[in-house]
Scaffold this motif. Structure first.
Motif, short mmCIF file in Angstrom:
data_model
loop_
_atom_site.label_atom_id
_atom_site.label_comp_id
_atom_site.label_asym_id
_atom_site.label_seq_id
_atom_site.Cartn_x
_atom_site.Cartn_y
_atom_site.Cartn_z
N MET A 1 0.74 -1.13 -0.08
CA MET A 1 0.00 -0.16 0.01
C MET A 1 0.59 1.20 0.08
O MET A 1 1.82 1.34 0.65
CB MET A 1 -0.72 0.15 1.19
CG MET A 1 -1.75 -1.18 1.31
SD MET A 1 -3.14 -0.92 -0.03
CE MET A 1 -3.94 -2.77 0.31
N SER A 2 0.18 2.26 -0.71
CA SER A 2 1.21 3.39 -0.92
C SER A 2 0.97 4.45 0.40
O SER A 2 1.92 5.30 0.42
CB SER A 2 0.75 4.38 -2.22
OG SER A 2 -0.52 4.87 -2.17
N GLY A 3 -0.06 4.25 1.00
CA GLY A 3 -0.15 5.28 2.06
C GLY A 3 -0.82 6.43 1.57
O GLY A 3 -1.04 7.38 2.37
N GLY A 4 -1.46 6.51 0.45
CA GLY A 4 -1.71 7.95 -0.19
C GLY A 4 -3.41 7.88 -0.18
O GLY A 4 -3.94 7.09 0.74
N LEU A 5 -3.78 8.53 -1.11
CA LEU A 5 -5.36 8.59 -1.12
C LEU A 5 -5.93 8.18 -2.57
O LEU A 5 -5.17 8.38 -3.49
CB LEU A 5 -5.81 10.14 -0.69
CG LEU A 5 -5.36 10.89 0.45
CD1 LEU A 5 -6.15 12.18 0.34
CD2 LEU A 5 -5.94 10.24 1.43
N THR A 6 -7.02 7.73 -2.43
CA THR A 6 -7.79 7.27 -3.77
C THR A 6 -8.98 8.31 -3.76
O THR A 6 -9.90 8.28 -2.94
CB THR A 6 -8.19 5.95 -3.88
OG1 THR A 6 -7.19 4.97 -3.82
CG2 THR A 6 -8.94 5.57 -4.90
N GLY A 7 -9.22 8.86 -5.09
CA GLY A 7 -10.36 9.52 -5.34
C GLY A 7 -11.45 8.86 -5.99
O GLY A 7 -11.10 8.29 -7.12
N LEU A 8 -12.66 9.22 -5.46
CA LEU A 8 -13.73 8.86 -6.44
C LEU A 8 -14.80 9.72 -6.64
O LEU A 8 -15.06 10.72 -5.81
CB LEU A 8 -14.49 7.49 -5.69
CG LEU A 8 -13.66 6.28 -5.26
CD1 LEU A 8 -14.72 5.33 -4.51
CD2 LEU A 8 -13.38 5.56 -6.28
N PHE A 9 -15.36 9.73 -7.94
CA PHE A 9 -16.42 10.60 -8.30
C PHE A 9 -17.76 9.83 -8.02
O PHE A 9 -18.11 8.72 -8.41
CB PHE A 9 -16.55 11.10 -9.59
CG PHE A 9 -17.76 11.70 -10.07
CD1 PHE A 9 -18.42 12.64 -9.53
CD2 PHE A 9 -18.33 11.14 -11.27
CE1 PHE A 9 -19.61 13.02 -9.88
CE2 PHE A 9 -19.68 11.64 -11.53
CZ PHE A 9 -20.16 12.55 -11.16
N LEU A 10 -18.72 10.18 -7.26
CA LEU A 10 -20.06 9.62 -6.76
C LEU A 10 -21.14 10.64 -7.14
O LEU A 10 -20.90 11.75 -6.70
CB LEU A 10 -20.06 9.12 -5.59
CG LEU A 10 -19.07 8.13 -4.94
CD1 LEU A 10 -19.38 7.73 -3.48
CD2 LEU A 10 -19.11 6.74 -5.78
N CYS A 11 -22.25 10.26 -7.81
CA CYS A 11 -23.34 11.12 -7.89
C CYS A 11 -24.59 10.37 -7.66
O CYS A 11 -24.59 9.31 -7.55
CB CYS A 11 -23.18 11.90 -9.24
SG CYS A 11 -23.67 10.78 -10.90
N GLY A 12 -25.77 11.35 -7.59
CA GLY A 12 -27.01 11.01 -7.38
C GLY A 12 -27.61 10.75 -8.83
O GLY A 12 -27.07 9.92 -9.83
N ASP A 13 -28.89 10.83 -9.04
CA ASP A 13 -29.59 10.34 -10.23
C ASP A 13 -29.28 10.98 -11.57
O ASP A 13 -29.23 12.15 -11.36
CB ASP A 13 -31.31 10.57 -9.69
CG ASP A 13 -31.65 9.82 -8.64
OD1 ASP A 13 -30.72 8.95 -8.10
OD2 ASP A 13 -32.68 10.07 -8.02
N VAL A 14 -28.94 10.32 -12.63
CA VAL A 14 -28.84 10.70 -13.55
C VAL A 14 -30.28 10.58 -14.57
O VAL A 14 -30.21 9.05 -14.70
CB VAL A 14 -27.47 10.24 -14.15
CG1 VAL A 14 -27.39 10.57 -15.96
CG2 VAL A 14 -26.41 10.85 -13.59
N MET A 15 -30.91 11.24 -15.15
CA MET A 15 -31.98 11.06 -15.91
C MET A 15 -31.96 11.59 -17.25
O MET A 15 -32.09 12.96 -17.28
CB MET A 15 -33.28 11.58 -15.11
CG MET A 15 -33.45 11.13 -13.73
SD MET A 15 -34.56 12.03 -12.79
CE MET A 15 -34.95 11.00 -11.39
N LEU A 16 -31.72 10.84 -18.25
CA LEU A 16 -31.39 11.34 -19.79
C LEU A 16 -32.37 10.99 -20.48
O LEU A 16 -32.49 11.10 -21.89
CB LEU A 16 -30.02 10.41 -19.92
CG LEU A 16 -29.00 10.98 -19.41
CD1 LEU A 16 -27.73 9.62 -19.99
CD2 LEU A 16 -28.32 12.36 -19.61
N GLY A 17 -33.83 10.53 -19.98
CA GLY A 17 -34.99 10.30 -20.57
C GLY A 17 -35.83 11.74 -20.65
O GLY A 17 -35.28 12.81 -20.31
#
Length: 375
Positions: A1-17
């Motif tokens: 393990m590097s001891g660093g950080l991992t970044g994630l993008f999370l979002c709510g509802d995506v409505m493309l209709g």
């Protein structure tokens, strides 16, 4: 393990209709099976009445607006979105529902524009056009090379988590579950012989209990585990007590992040045992501009959730919250006064859950933003 950080993008509802599909290059027949709005183009007209002209035949990346450059600047290791739209030309809607979302498969570049690593499907709209529509959705996403979680052609596939490789040989594991409290019908649940969603009637349902058991049994050293849950009502800041307890149970069973969604506006952020519980990310892309009745929640304001966790143990470092607003069915940076409004509201509702909301340090890329950290 590097001891660093991992970044994630999370979002709510995506409505493309509905209205969003109508402004893209390949709109479906606009006729809707809704009681009050019978033509999807009317949602575009509502948006134009409050925001100004909306282009037709817009480029596929148009709905994301400024969000795409902001995400690229942030550089998350993985991106997880909740797609509340069937990707199908099937025109036979599921009966008994008030709202139906579908987009033409030819408009799928409007989803791939955000480059999702995982598309969550355990929600109350993925079967809006029946199991044929679900099959079409699964086929379209697979053909685009997108991983999915939370729905499938049988129960085994619906329960199966998505896996994303991370640096140093680690993996991101994303489970997805839809609860009845968000409107997921009981008969949408996948079975051994029938496709559907990974659904539970509530936190005490056997499906939820089995998920907790799988989390305990399947985690490997170095895994970063996200459980994406569609839960709760559309409006209101207070999460149900049973769902707060369920979020804690998911962490106790091995989840590093509980990615909650369903509410049309953000709900509290929580830290529990050093892990992040998002009780409601709010909508990100939809056609709600101009719809009145719940203005006090400012559902025109949207958030990019950029989560940083420690590589060593998956514990939360911080969440960078990038405020956007929807104008002309497109995301743009929120004005400073709206950022301050979100700061005040999120700070008030999140502090009882052990989370502090501050203005992001000056000089960080992306303009005005907020930072959520454990108290």
């Amino acid at each position: 393990m590097s001891g660093g950080l991992t970044g994630l993008f999370l979002c709510g509802d995506v409505m493309l209709g509905r209205g969003v599909d109508q402004i893209l290059p390949h709109p479906l027949d606009p006729v809707l099976p809704e009681r009050y709005v019978r033509d999807a183009r009317d949602y575009v007209t509502l948006a134009e009445a409050v925001s100004g002209p909306v282009p037709r035949q817009a480029a596929p990346d148009y709905p994301w607006g400024e969000a795409l450059a902001l995400l690229d600047a942030a550089g998350p290791a993985a991106r997880v979105v909740n797609l509340e739209t069937a990707v199908t030309r099937n025109d036979a809607p599921t009966p008994g529902k008030a709202v139906h979302y579908r987009m033409d498969p030819a408009n799928l570049p409007a989803l791939t524009a955000v480059r999702p690593d995982v598309v969550v499907l355990a929600n109350n709209h993925v079967l809006d056009y029946g199991r044929r529509g679900l099959d079409d959705t699964l086929d379209a996403l697979a053909a685009a090379g997108l991983r999915t979680a939370g729905a499938g052609r049988d129960a085994e596939e619906a329960r199966r988590p998505a896996e994303v490789p991370l640096p140093d040989g680690r993996r991101l594991v994303v489970h997805a579950l839809g609860l009845a409290s968000s409107g997921v019908p009981r008969d949408w649940a996948a079975t051994a012989r029938r496709g559907g969603v990974h659904q539970a009637t509530g936190p005490d349902d056997p499906a939820a209990t089995r998920l907790l058991a799988r989390l305990r049994a399947s985690r490997r050293p170095g895994d970063l585990v996200v459980v994406s849950v569609h839960w709760g009502s559309n409006w209101g800041y207070a999460p149900a007590r049973a769902e707060v307890s369920f979020g804690h149970a998911l962490v106790d069973a091995g989840a590093d992040i509980v990615h909650g969604h369903s509410s049309h506006h953000p709900r509290p952020l929580e830290t529990y045992r050093g892990r992040l519980v998002l009780h409601g990310c709010g909508d990100l892309v939809n056609d709600y501009e101009g719809i009145t009745g719940q203005q006090r929640y400012r559902d025109d304001l949207r958030l990019l959730h950029l989560v940083s966790v420690h590589d060593t143990d998956g514990s939360l470092a911080r969440v960078r919250l990038v405020p956007l607003r929807s104008r002309r069915l497109r995301l743009e940076r929120a004005p400073e006064q709206d950022v301050r409004w979100l700061h005040d509201v999120l700070g008030r509702i999140s502090r009882p859950y052990g989370m502090r909301i501050d203005p992001a340090p000056a000089g960080e890329p992306g303009g005005p933003a907020l930072t959520a950290t454990p108290v």
